[in-house]
Design a protein around this motif. Structure first.
Motif, PDB file in Angstrom:
ATOM      1  N   LEU A 406     -19.681 -45.913  31.781  1.00  0.00           N
ATOM      2  CA  LEU A 406     -18.912 -45.126  30.497  1.00  0.00           C
ATOM      3  C   LEU A 406     -18.960 -45.928  29.462  1.00  0.00           C
ATOM      4  O   LEU A 406     -19.133 -46.075  28.224  1.00  0.00           O
ATOM      5  N   ASP A 407     -17.807 -46.996  30.453  1.00  0.00           N
ATOM      6  CA  ASP A 407     -16.559 -48.099  29.049  1.00  0.00           C
ATOM      7  C   ASP A 407     -17.258 -48.822  28.655  1.00  0.00           C
ATOM      8  O   ASP A 407     -17.172 -48.767  27.270  1.00  0.00           O
ATOM      9  N   TYR A 408     -18.458 -49.304  28.806  1.00  0.00           N
ATOM     10  CA  TYR A 408     -18.900 -50.433  28.564  1.00  0.00           C
ATOM     11  C   TYR A 408     -20.265 -50.021  27.462  1.00  0.00           C
ATOM     12  O   TYR A 408     -19.749 -50.779  27.221  1.00  0.00           O
ATOM     13  N   PHE A 409     -20.430 -49.002  27.858  1.00  0.00           N
ATOM     14  CA  PHE A 409     -21.057 -48.797  26.499  1.00  0.00           C
ATOM     15  C   PHE A 409     -20.726 -48.636  25.723  1.00  0.00           C
ATOM     16  O   PHE A 409     -21.207 -49.027  24.395  1.00  0.00           O
ATOM     17  N   TYR A 410     -19.978 -47.455  25.810  1.00  0.00           N
ATOM     18  CA  TYR A 410     -19.021 -47.118  24.312  1.00  0.00           C
ATOM     19  C   TYR A 410     -18.102 -48.596  23.194  1.00  0.00           C
ATOM     20  O   TYR A 410     -18.460 -49.007  22.811  1.00  0.00           O
ATOM     21  N   ARG A 411     -17.583 -49.006  24.641  1.00  0.00           N
ATOM     22  CA  ARG A 411     -17.049 -50.039  24.410  1.00  0.00           C
ATOM     23  C   ARG A 411     -18.474 -51.370  23.374  1.00  0.00           C
ATOM     24  O   ARG A 411     -18.099 -51.918  21.384  1.00  0.00           O
ATOM     25  N   ASN A 412     -19.535 -51.370  23.694  1.00  0.00           N
ATOM     26  CA  ASN A 412     -20.153 -51.509  22.817  1.00  0.00           C
ATOM     27  C   ASN A 412     -20.492 -51.189  21.755  1.00  0.00           C
ATOM     28  O   ASN A 412     -20.748 -51.787  20.715  1.00  0.00           O
ATOM     29  N   VAL A 413     -20.477 -49.914  21.979  1.00  0.00           N
ATOM     30  CA  VAL A 413     -21.102 -48.997  20.593  1.00  0.00           C
ATOM     31  C   VAL A 413     -20.326 -49.134  19.381  1.00  0.00           C
ATOM     32  O   VAL A 413     -20.420 -49.047  17.981  1.00  0.00           O
ATOM     33  N   ILE A 414     -18.409 -49.216  19.657  1.00  0.00           N
ATOM     34  CA  ILE A 414     -17.890 -49.569  19.127  1.00  0.00           C
ATOM     35  C   ILE A 414     -18.013 -51.030  18.231  1.00  0.00           C
ATOM     36  O   ILE A 414     -17.763 -51.414  16.769  1.00  0.00           O
ATOM     37  N   THR A 415     -18.389 -51.724  19.069  1.00  0.00           N
ATOM     38  CA  THR A 415     -18.723 -53.335  18.608  1.00  0.00           C
ATOM     39  C   THR A 415     -19.681 -53.481  17.919  1.00  0.00           C
ATOM     40  O   THR A 415     -19.504 -54.214  16.473  1.00  0.00           O
ATOM     41  N   GLU A 416     -20.680 -52.667  17.822  1.00  0.00           N
ATOM     42  CA  GLU A 416     -21.613 -52.323  16.566  1.00  0.00           C
ATOM     43  C   GLU A 416     -22.032 -51.986  15.553  1.00  0.00           C
ATOM     44  O   GLU A 416     -21.964 -52.073  14.213  1.00  0.00           O
ATOM     45  N   CYS A 417     -21.012 -50.254  16.124  1.00  0.00           N
ATOM     46  CA  CYS A 417     -20.229 -50.118  14.490  1.00  0.00           C
ATOM     47  C   CYS A 417     -18.801 -50.662  13.505  1.00  0.00           C
ATOM     48  O   CYS A 417     -19.767 -50.873  12.365  1.00  0.00           O
ATOM     49  N   LEU A 418     -18.478 -52.096  14.275  1.00  0.00           N
ATOM     50  CA  LEU A 418     -17.582 -52.784  13.179  1.00  0.00           C
ATOM     51  C   LEU A 418     -18.675 -53.685  12.432  1.00  0.00           C
ATOM     52  O   LEU A 418     -18.435 -54.473  11.491  1.00  0.00           O
ATOM     53  N   GLY A 419     -19.490 -54.224  13.226  1.00  0.00           N
ATOM     54  CA  GLY A 419     -20.107 -55.335  12.696  1.00  0.00           C
ATOM     55  C   GLY A 419     -20.845 -54.850  12.083  1.00  0.00           C
ATOM     56  O   GLY A 419     -21.367 -55.374  10.172  1.00  0.00           O
ATOM     57  N   PHE A 420     -21.776 -53.613  11.770  1.00  0.00           N
ATOM     58  CA  PHE A 420     -22.754 -53.031  10.904  1.00  0.00           C
ATOM     59  C   PHE A 420     -21.791 -52.655   9.816  1.00  0.00           C
ATOM     60  O   PHE A 420     -22.036 -52.848   8.239  1.00  0.00           O
ATOM     61  N   PHE A 421     -20.665 -52.039   9.431  1.00  0.00           N
ATOM     62  CA  PHE A 421     -19.730 -51.349   8.751  1.00  0.00           C
ATOM     63  C   PHE A 421     -19.017 -52.912   7.898  1.00  0.00           C
ATOM     64  O   PHE A 421     -19.056 -52.752   6.785  1.00  0.00           O
ATOM     65  N   GLY A 422     -17.934 -54.335   8.729  1.00  0.00           N
ATOM     66  CA  GLY A 422     -18.356 -55.122   8.221  1.00  0.00           C
ATOM     67  C   GLY A 422     -19.240 -56.100   7.299  1.00  0.00           C
ATOM     68  O   GLY A 422     -18.461 -56.317   5.807  1.00  0.00           O
ATOM     69  N   SER A 423     -20.736 -56.254   8.028  1.00  0.00           N
ATOM     70  CA  SER A 423     -21.366 -56.896   7.503  1.00  0.00           C
ATOM     71  C   SER A 423     -22.166 -55.147   5.706  1.00  0.00           C
ATOM     72  O   SER A 423     -22.180 -56.691   4.311  1.00  0.00           O
ATOM     73  N   LYS A 424     -21.496 -53.965   5.358  1.00  0.00           N
ATOM     74  CA  LYS A 424     -21.653 -53.504   4.484  1.00  0.00           C
ATOM     75  C   LYS A 424     -20.756 -53.905   3.197  1.00  0.00           C
ATOM     76  O   LYS A 424     -21.291 -53.891   1.427  1.00  0.00           O
ATOM     77  N   PHE A 425     -19.699 -54.993   4.028  1.00  0.00           N
ATOM     78  CA  PHE A 425     -18.734 -55.199   2.832  1.00  0.00           C
ATOM     79  C   PHE A 425     -19.534 -56.265   1.671  1.00  0.00           C
ATOM     80  O   PHE A 425     -18.859 -56.746   0.827  1.00  0.00           O
ATOM     81  N   LEU A 426     -20.632 -56.919   2.582  1.00  0.00           N
ATOM     82  CA  LEU A 426     -21.114 -58.598   1.701  1.00  0.00           C
ATOM     83  C   LEU A 426     -22.691 -57.634   1.516  1.00  0.00           C
ATOM     84  O   LEU A 426     -22.665 -58.350   0.546  1.00  0.00           O
ATOM     85  N   ASN A 427     -22.618 -56.560   1.591  1.00  0.00           N
ATOM     86  CA  ASN A 427     -24.176 -56.199   1.797  1.00  0.00           C
ATOM     87  C   ASN A 427     -24.186 -54.843   1.118  1.00  0.00           C
ATOM     88  O   ASN A 427     -24.720 -54.238   2.500  1.00  0.00           O
ATOM     89  N   GLU A 428     -23.726 -53.916   1.193  1.00  0.00           N
ATOM     90  CA  GLU A 428     -23.799 -52.295   0.483  1.00  0.00           C
ATOM     91  C   GLU A 428     -25.138 -52.080   0.989  1.00  0.00           C
ATOM     92  O   GLU A 428     -24.969 -50.842   1.030  1.00  0.00           O
ATOM     93  N   LYS A 429     -25.968 -52.318   0.423  1.00  0.00           N
ATOM     94  CA  LYS A 429     -27.305 -51.946   0.316  1.00  0.00           C
ATOM     95  C   LYS A 429     -27.614 -51.351   1.955  1.00  0.00           C
ATOM     96  O   LYS A 429     -29.529 -51.254   1.539  1.00  0.00           O
ATOM     97  N   ARG A 430     -27.205 -52.587   2.714  1.00  0.00           N
ATOM     98  CA  ARG A 430     -28.098 -52.053   3.721  1.00  0.00           C
ATOM     99  C   ARG A 430     -28.131 -51.009   4.743  1.00  0.00           C
ATOM    100  O   ARG A 430     -26.843 -49.901   4.290  1.00  0.00           O
ATOM    101  N   LYS A 431     -28.838 -50.297   5.238  1.00  0.00           N
ATOM    102  CA  LYS A 431     -28.874 -49.473   5.475  1.00  0.00           C
ATOM    103  C   LYS A 431     -29.396 -49.929   6.842  1.00  0.00           C
ATOM    104  O   LYS A 431     -29.672 -50.093   7.487  1.00  0.00           O
ATOM    105  N   LEU A 502     -26.922 -46.178  17.672  1.00  0.00           N
ATOM    106  CA  LEU A 502     -25.666 -45.413  17.737  1.00  0.00           C
ATOM    107  C   LEU A 502     -24.627 -46.112  17.253  1.00  0.00           C
ATOM    108  O   LEU A 502     -23.755 -45.526  15.709  1.00  0.00           O
ATOM    109  N   GLY A 503     -23.950 -47.363  17.093  1.00  0.00           N
ATOM    110  CA  GLY A 503     -23.153 -47.967  16.737  1.00  0.00           C
ATOM    111  C   GLY A 503     -23.002 -48.239  14.694  1.00  0.00           C
ATOM    112  O   GLY A 503     -22.350 -48.226  13.982  1.00  0.00           O
TER     113      GLY A 503
END
Length: 558
Positions: A406-431, A502-503
């Protein structure tokens, strides 16, 4: 305007000005072309209202002839054509007119569409690489859609051997107008869908030629124009705090789709010049220069830009511990096999490379933390996402203790969340996908409208909807384990896609929450630094962020 919004807009403008300067240096100046462009920009000084996909599709389906502007080097431009064509299927019979094919090659186009010619034989016969030196892969999905749905394709391009500058452009418009007008007359009741270069679809260029030809025959025609990514309108939207808009109504019969930012649009052209692929790497002034070094410098710049935006301080030697690899880096796999610390990740690496995905590897070597980024192509979203993953990995440090499934899965979710979140600052139109878009996707699957849909994608979509249902029902970890225990334990592609999506969906909402001042930058900094090595912490963080951003409205996918 918040300080963060102002900072982001200034970064975008700086990148845009830099890229425009490089394009001008590359193309030089031709007075006739400049005048042709000025005529086009005259119609893109203002807009009537923010619109939406439903309105655009409604107007398009009621037209006789559609002119859809294309920026040839930008893959997102062709994806927009594909998405709108899919929306129109079943509403109208369509004839597609494409600038990418020459009218003189129509017999070869017909043979290819009928299945008489293979793809390679077709491209060879029409001399594709010479006549249309843009990526075939960006267009192949459109061609396949037409073949599968019996949509005829007409080539409208021509070779104007002697004409130059504006004369060449106007003669090309006149030639294309004849083919389009004949298609309209020969296919009564059908929708003639024209895809041509941005400048050509200006009302006073190709559309006017078509209207004039049909007027001579006393044939009324309802024209509809779809522009894409007009820089003038984007900067106007920024000044009004409306840059998240996806569709603009310019007039009753003219709309503009906004699916990328101006700097990224121009960058795609620069990278086409260096035979890259819809990317973020600068044009080479010296063709014999060290390609890897220049690309690495751009990733480094992304990392430092993101760190500055988030007010995060990297250790001074962090970037020295990062290596960056690409598909044409022939010793990459040898290096992996020769690094004992990475042997446990080889299966993941092979799978990621096979699926053309980027990734970050973290490992320890000689007592030092090391990092490796692999970019499957030079797409800005991938580079920005992995740059953000690197920033996160350095700040949170290596994982010291094993985690529960469970912890491993949601740690990955948070990692992917931050990756996508950060990419939006360089390409806001990413969907990202939304719950509604996933429901629509599964609805089409159920109705048999997506027979070629990947089974893994279908299963992941079902898991995501089930997960959202669980979130509304309970916040008890035991209930989630009961429902998704096998997925948490699995290291399969489906499990990884599940956590990644999910992330992404959470990161997309988080971006808009931060941008609008609804989520503090201080909390973002805490999440970046948190190793999530304590039981239940990543799961709790996921639920916390999900709850705080659930009311944030964001742009849906066109």
């Amino acid at each position: 305007m918040t300080k963060l919004r102002e900072q982001l807009i200034q970064i975008q403008k700086s990148n845009y000005r830099k890229n425009v300067k490089l394009v001008r240096e590359s193309l030089g100046y031709e007075a006739g072309v400049a005048r042709y462009r000025k005529e086009y920009l005259h119609y893109l000084e203002d807009y009537e209202a923010i619109s939406n996909k439903t309105d655009l599709i409604g107007k398009a389906s009621a037209a006789d002839v559609i002119f859809h502007g294309d920026y040839h080097t930008l893959a997102q431009s062709q994806r927009s054509v594909l998405r709108i064509l899919r929306e129109l299927l079943g509403k109208r019979e369509i004839v597609l007119c494409l600038e990418m094919f020459h009218g003189s090659d129509q017999k070869h186009v017909d043979r290819f569409m009928s299945g008489e010619l293979s793809e390679n034989a077709f491209l060879d016969k029409i001399d594709y690489a010479k006549k249309w030196p843009f990526y075939w892969s960006n267009w192949s999905a459109i061609i396949s859609l037409c073949r599968d749905n019996k949509i005829p394709i007409l080539g409208i391009n021509s070779e104007i051997n002697d004409a130059k500058g504006i004369r060449s452009l106007r003669e090309r418009d006149a030639y294309s107008a004849q083919i389009i007008s004949k298609a309209f007359l020969r296919n009564p009741g059908k929708l003639i869908y024209v895809v041509d270069g941005d400048l050509h679809i200006s009302p006073n260029h190709l559309p006017r030629n078509v209207a004039q030809l049909l007027a001579l025959l006393d044939e009324p025609v309802k024209l509809f124009i779809i522009f894409q990514n007009a820089e003038t309108l984007y900067w106007k939207l920024c000044s009004e705090g409306l840059e998240e808009a996806d569709v603009l109504r310019i007039s009753e019969n003219m709309y503009c789709v906004m699916n990328t930012m101006p700097a990224n649009k121009i960058q795609s052209y620069l990278n086409w010049l260096e035979y890259s692929q819809d990317a973020y790497f600068p044009v080479h002034k010296d063709w014999d220069g060290n390609d890897f070094e220049e690309r690495g410098a751009m990733v480094h710049k992304m990392v430092t830009t993101l760190a500055s935006i988030f007010k995060l301080e990297l250790p001074s030697d962090a970037l020295e511990k990062l290596t960056i690899h690409y598909p044409n880096d022939l010793d990459f796999m040898e290096r992996l096999y020769g690094t004992p610390e990475l042997k446990g990740q080889l299966r993941l690496v092979r799978d990621k490379i096979k699926r053309e995905e980027g990734f970050l590897l973290e490992y320890e070597q000689s007592g030092e933390n090391k990092y490796l980024i692999y970019l499957a192509n030079s797409n800005i979203n991938m580079a920005a996402e992995e740059s953000c993953h690197f920033l996160n990995a350095v700040l949170r440090g290596p994982l010291k203790t094993p985690l529960s499934p469970l912890d491993y899965f949601y740690r990955n979710v948070i990692t992917e969340c931050l990756g996508f979140f950060g990419s939006k600052f360089l390409n806001e139109k990413r969907k990202a996908q939304t719950e509604n878009s996933i429901r629509r996707f599964l609805g089409k699957v159920k109705r048999g409208e997506l027979k070629g849909a990947d089974q893994e994608t279908i299963q992941v979509a079902r898991y995501i909807l089930q997960h959202f249902y669980m979130q509304r029902k309970t916040n008890e970890a035991a209930e989630f384990i009961k429902k998704f225990g096998p997925q948490y334990k699995s290291r399969s592609v489906i499990s990884r896609m599940f956590s990644t999506q999910l992330g992404y969906m959470l990161g997309n909402k988080l971006y808009y929450a931060v941008k609008r001042g609804k989520f503090s930058m201080h909390r973002i900094q805490e999440i970046f630094r948190d190793p999530f090595d304590k039981p239940m912490k990543a799961f709790a963080c996921y639920l916390e962020v999900s709850e705080r951003v659930k009311v944030v409205k964001h742009v849906s996918r066109l």
